[in-house]
Design a protein around this motif. Structure first.
Motif, mmCIF file in Angstrom:
data_model
loop_
_atom_site.group_PDB
_atom_site.id
_atom_site.type_symbol
_atom_site.label_atom_id
_atom_site.label_comp_id
_atom_site.label_asym_id
_atom_site.label_seq_id
_atom_site.Cartn_x
_atom_site.Cartn_y
_atom_site.Cartn_z
ATOM 1 N N VAL A 396 -14.901 7.449 12.723
ATOM 2 C CA VAL A 396 -14.032 6.843 11.712
ATOM 3 C C VAL A 396 -14.507 5.431 11.369
ATOM 4 O O VAL A 396 -14.615 5.059 10.191
ATOM 5 N N ILE A 397 -14.815 4.640 12.415
ATOM 6 C CA ILE A 397 -15.244 3.253 12.189
ATOM 7 C C ILE A 397 -16.566 3.218 11.416
ATOM 8 O O ILE A 397 -16.720 2.463 10.442
ATOM 9 N N THR A 398 -17.521 4.041 11.829
ATOM 10 C CA THR A 398 -18.821 4.067 11.144
ATOM 11 C C THR A 398 -18.672 4.518 9.700
ATOM 12 O O THR A 398 -19.236 3.908 8.785
ATOM 13 N N GLY A 399 -17.905 5.597 9.491
ATOM 14 C CA GLY A 399 -17.704 6.097 8.138
ATOM 15 C C GLY A 399 -16.999 5.094 7.249
ATOM 16 O O GLY A 399 -17.383 4.882 6.082
ATOM 17 N N ALA A 400 -15.964 4.437 7.779
ATOM 18 C CA ALA A 400 -15.247 3.423 6.991
ATOM 19 C C ALA A 400 -16.154 2.247 6.653
ATOM 20 O O ALA A 400 -16.087 1.694 5.544
ATOM 21 N N ALA A 401 -17.016 1.863 7.591
ATOM 22 C CA ALA A 401 -17.937 0.756 7.341
ATOM 23 C C ALA A 401 -18.924 1.099 6.232
ATOM 24 O O ALA A 401 -19.252 0.260 5.380
ATOM 25 N N VAL A 402 -19.405 2.339 6.214
ATOM 26 C CA VAL A 402 -20.333 2.770 5.160
ATOM 27 C C VAL A 402 -19.650 2.720 3.802
ATOM 28 O O VAL A 402 -20.207 2.231 2.806
ATOM 29 N N LEU A 403 -18.402 3.235 3.727
ATOM 30 C CA LEU A 403 -17.680 3.210 2.462
ATOM 31 C C LEU A 403 -17.398 1.777 2.016
ATOM 32 O O LEU A 403 -17.494 1.451 0.825
ATOM 33 N N ALA A 404 -17.037 0.911 2.976
ATOM 34 C CA ALA A 404 -16.753 -0.489 2.635
ATOM 35 C C ALA A 404 -17.999 -1.188 2.103
ATOM 36 O O ALA A 404 -17.924 -1.969 1.138
ATOM 37 N N SER A 405 -19.151 -0.912 2.710
ATOM 38 C CA SER A 405 -20.387 -1.530 2.220
ATOM 39 C C SER A 405 -20.720 -1.051 0.814
ATOM 40 O O SER A 405 -21.193 -1.821 -0.029
ATOM 41 N N GLY A 406 -20.449 0.226 0.552
ATOM 42 C CA GLY A 406 -20.672 0.749 -0.794
ATOM 43 C C GLY A 406 -19.735 0.113 -1.808
ATOM 44 O O GLY A 406 -20.150 -0.224 -2.928
ATOM 45 N N ALA A 407 -18.475 -0.055 -1.425
ATOM 46 C CA ALA A 407 -17.508 -0.694 -2.322
ATOM 47 C C ALA A 407 -17.911 -2.136 -2.614
ATOM 48 O O ALA A 407 -17.785 -2.619 -3.753
ATOM 49 N N ALA A 408 -18.411 -2.833 -1.593
ATOM 50 C CA ALA A 408 -18.856 -4.215 -1.792
ATOM 51 C C ALA A 408 -20.044 -4.269 -2.754
ATOM 52 O O ALA A 408 -20.107 -5.146 -3.633
ATOM 53 N N ALA A 409 -20.983 -3.336 -2.591
ATOM 54 C CA ALA A 409 -22.139 -3.295 -3.498
ATOM 55 C C ALA A 409 -21.692 -3.008 -4.927
ATOM 56 O O ALA A 409 -22.227 -3.592 -5.888
ATOM 57 N N TYR A 410 -20.710 -2.123 -5.077
ATOM 58 C CA TYR A 410 -20.179 -1.815 -6.415
ATOM 59 C C TYR A 410 -19.561 -3.062 -7.046
ATOM 60 O O TYR A 410 -19.799 -3.376 -8.212
ATOM 61 N N GLY A 411 -18.744 -3.789 -6.252
ATOM 62 C CA GLY A 411 -18.105 -4.985 -6.760
ATOM 63 C C GLY A 411 -19.119 -6.056 -7.152
ATOM 64 O O GLY A 411 -18.966 -6.723 -8.198
ATOM 65 N N LEU A 412 -20.163 -6.208 -6.342
ATOM 66 C CA LEU A 412 -21.206 -7.190 -6.656
ATOM 67 C C LEU A 412 -21.921 -6.824 -7.948
ATOM 68 O O LEU A 412 -22.177 -7.691 -8.808
ATOM 69 N N ARG A 413 -22.247 -5.554 -8.114
ATOM 70 C CA ARG A 413 -22.931 -5.119 -9.336
ATOM 71 C C ARG A 413 -22.057 -5.352 -10.561
ATOM 72 O O ARG A 413 -22.529 -5.828 -11.596
ATOM 73 N N ARG A 414 -20.779 -5.022 -10.459
ATOM 74 C CA ARG A 414 -19.873 -5.233 -11.589
ATOM 75 C C ARG A 414 -19.778 -6.712 -11.937
ATOM 76 O O ARG A 414 -19.739 -7.095 -13.118
ATOM 77 N N ALA A 415 -19.727 -7.566 -10.916
ATOM 78 C CA ALA A 415 -19.628 -8.997 -11.175
ATOM 79 C C ALA A 415 -20.880 -9.505 -11.891
ATOM 80 O O ALA A 415 -20.791 -10.325 -12.824
ATOM 81 N N ILE A 416 -22.052 -9.015 -11.473
ATOM 82 C CA ILE A 416 -23.306 -9.439 -12.117
ATOM 83 C C ILE A 416 -23.354 -8.961 -13.562
ATOM 84 O O ILE A 416 -23.736 -9.707 -14.482
ATOM 85 N N VAL A 417 -22.947 -7.699 -13.797
ATOM 86 C CA VAL A 417 -22.956 -7.152 -15.154
ATOM 87 C C VAL A 417 -21.990 -7.927 -16.047
ATOM 88 O O VAL A 417 -22.304 -8.271 -17.204
ATOM 89 N N ASN A 418 -20.782 -8.194 -15.542
ATOM 90 C CA ASN A 418 -19.798 -8.922 -16.338
ATOM 91 C C ASN A 418 -20.272 -10.342 -16.668
ATOM 92 O O ASN A 418 -20.055 -10.849 -17.776
ATOM 93 N N ARG A 419 -20.925 -10.973 -15.702
ATOM 94 C CA ARG A 419 -21.395 -12.333 -15.914
ATOM 95 C C ARG A 419 -22.507 -12.358 -16.980
ATOM 96 O O ARG A 419 -22.555 -13.243 -17.831
ATOM 97 N N SER A 420 -23.407 -11.355 -16.902
ATOM 98 C CA SER A 420 -24.526 -11.330 -17.853
ATOM 99 C C SER A 420 -24.080 -10.968 -19.253
ATOM 100 O O SER A 420 -24.730 -11.332 -20.247
ATOM 101 N N SER A 421 -22.952 -10.248 -19.368
ATOM 102 C CA SER A 421 -22.471 -9.839 -20.697
ATOM 103 C C SER A 421 -21.506 -10.857 -21.284
ATOM 104 O O SER A 421 -21.139 -10.739 -22.455
#
Length: 421
Positions: A396-421
């Motif tokens: 559970v801990i490992t799986g949740a950590a993987v999902l959390a890291s993916g969510a963080a990467a998604y948020g970072l990408r969205r922030a970069i896209v929004n800033r550039s646009s």
């Protein structure tokens, strides 16, 4: 549809109903049947039979939801596509992220299983060779993949049928060993169900290949339940045969459960045959896993959640060749350097979350869009979440950590896209 290419970017629709069923069987009747029963017996004893039923009920709901969604959205990517279209970009991304990362670890685990059965002294070398060979088969086009899958399924079903007959006709089986009330607890049964769910998860492969199925609206809703039903019958027969011979204690302690059961049944000479069957089954799982991950990677690359260069489709073979080569390389490195055979729980967590999102998507379908009965996605969603959080804590801990890291990467990408646009 967002992210769906036209012209040369499309994969080719070559798969009929027998092909789709065969790929589903090759995905489900894999190494799980040789590996998942021992940890399930440790969790629940003979109660693993109840766990198998629970896993089957949840898997049936998932299969039904996935079939309806795949008929509606016949594109590569499976729940990544459904989540994006029905719930929003983030939920599709999260499903795709969990699937790609979790199943990549499963690929390495399956490759190592092949090596451990065929040549344990050189397990890692055999695992790498298996990954390279199967990546080459997939690269050569879907027709060759389907033919090899048929051979693998035939061999594995023959070995499992022989195993069941040998165990049940020997002088050692005892029906009393099937007493589920002797050593089972509710928490243990739920944990066993979560672990056994790993063995059913292959029907997603049919959905992720939606862009390569002829008449997907008709074939996919038929292929998934057929493959699932056949797999359930096989698993139930194997579980009963193993328990009646070894008992829950013997099964929980077995390192190679089916081979140990054949020895206990008085035919040790057939144990090597079972080992070869396990290696072939693991090969089938690995073949289908690489297939499914590459298609999800293709879909995510089309939407630029992964590098867009991975969205290329080979002009001759009509397969996502760059995605397949990358997945093959990553899996080969993991299989050559790490022992990930304990990744069943981690993979189960990621896949259960993946299907929870699929059921949530199916809930949003209208009757005109082929919505299943309401209880199906509701039961599937609740069952996935319950089983996911009933797995061992480390999973559970490992799986949740993987999902959390993916969510963080998604948020970072969205922030970069929004800033550039």
């Amino acid at each position: 549809m967002v992210g769906t290419p036209t012209g040369q970017g499309l994969l080719e629709r070559r798969l009929g109903l027998p092909d789709a069923v065969g790929i589903g069987l090759g995905s489900m009747i894999g190494a799980g049947v040789f590996a998942a029963f021992a940890p399930a017996a440790r969790a629940a004893g003979a109660g693993l039979l109840i766990g198998l039923v629970l896993a089957a009920v949840v898997a049936y709901c998932n299969a039904t939801s996935s079939a309806r969604l795949a008929a509606r959205y016949p594109a590569s990517g499976g729940t990544y596509v459904y989540g994006r279209e029905r719930l929003g970009d983030f939920w599709g991304y999260l499903a795709g992220w969990g699937f790609v990362v979790g199943k990549t670890a499963s690929c390495a685990a399956m490759a190592l299983t092949v090596g451990s059965y065929l040549w344990p002294q050189h397990m890692h070398a055999v695992a790498v060779a298996a990954v390279v060979a199967l990546t080459a088969v997939n690269y050569a086009g879907m027709a060759k993949t389907v033919r090899l899958t048929r051979v693998i399924v035939t061999v594995v079903l023959t070995v499992l049928a022989a195993f069941v007959v040998i165990c049940l006709t020997s002088g050692t089986p005892q029906a009393a060993r099937l007493d589920v009330a002797s050593d089972a607890t509710v928490s243990g049964i739920l944990q066993a169900a979560g672990l056994l769910f790993f063995a059913f998860a292959g029907y997603a492969r049919i959905a992720t290949l939606g862009e390569e199925v002829r008449d997907p609206a008709r074939i996919i809703p038929r292929a998934i339940p057929i493959a699932f039903g056949l797999t359930l019958v096989v698993y139930a027969a194997v579980a009963v045969a193993a328990l009646t011979v070894l008992g829950s204690t013997g099964l929980s302690q077995a390192t190679a459960p089916l081979a140990d059961a054949v020895r206990a049944a008085g035919l040790p000479a057939l144990a090597p045959v079972v080992n070869v069957g396990a290696a072939v089954a693991a090969t089938g799982s690995l073949l289908a896993l690489i297939l499914g991950i590459s298609r999800t990677t293709l879909a995510m690359a089309r939407d630029r959640h992964l590098p867009h260069v991975l969205a290329a489709v080979h002009p001759r073979f009509k397969i996502p060749h760059r995605a397949e080569l990358l997945i093959g390389a990553v899996v080969a490195i993991l299989a050559g350097t790490a022992d990930l055979r304990g990744a069943i729980g981690f993979s189960s967590f990621g896949v259960l979350v993946y299907y929870a999102i699929a059921n949530a998507c199916a809930w949003t379908l209208t009757p005109g869009e082929g919505r299943p009965p309401r209880f199906v996605p509701a039961l599937g969603l609740a069952g996935c979440l319950i089983l996911a959080f009933s797995l061992p804590l480390t999973s559970v801990i490992t799986g949740a950590a993987v999902l959390a890291s993916g969510a963080a990467a998604y948020g970072l990408r969205r922030a970069i896209v929004n800033r550039s646009s």
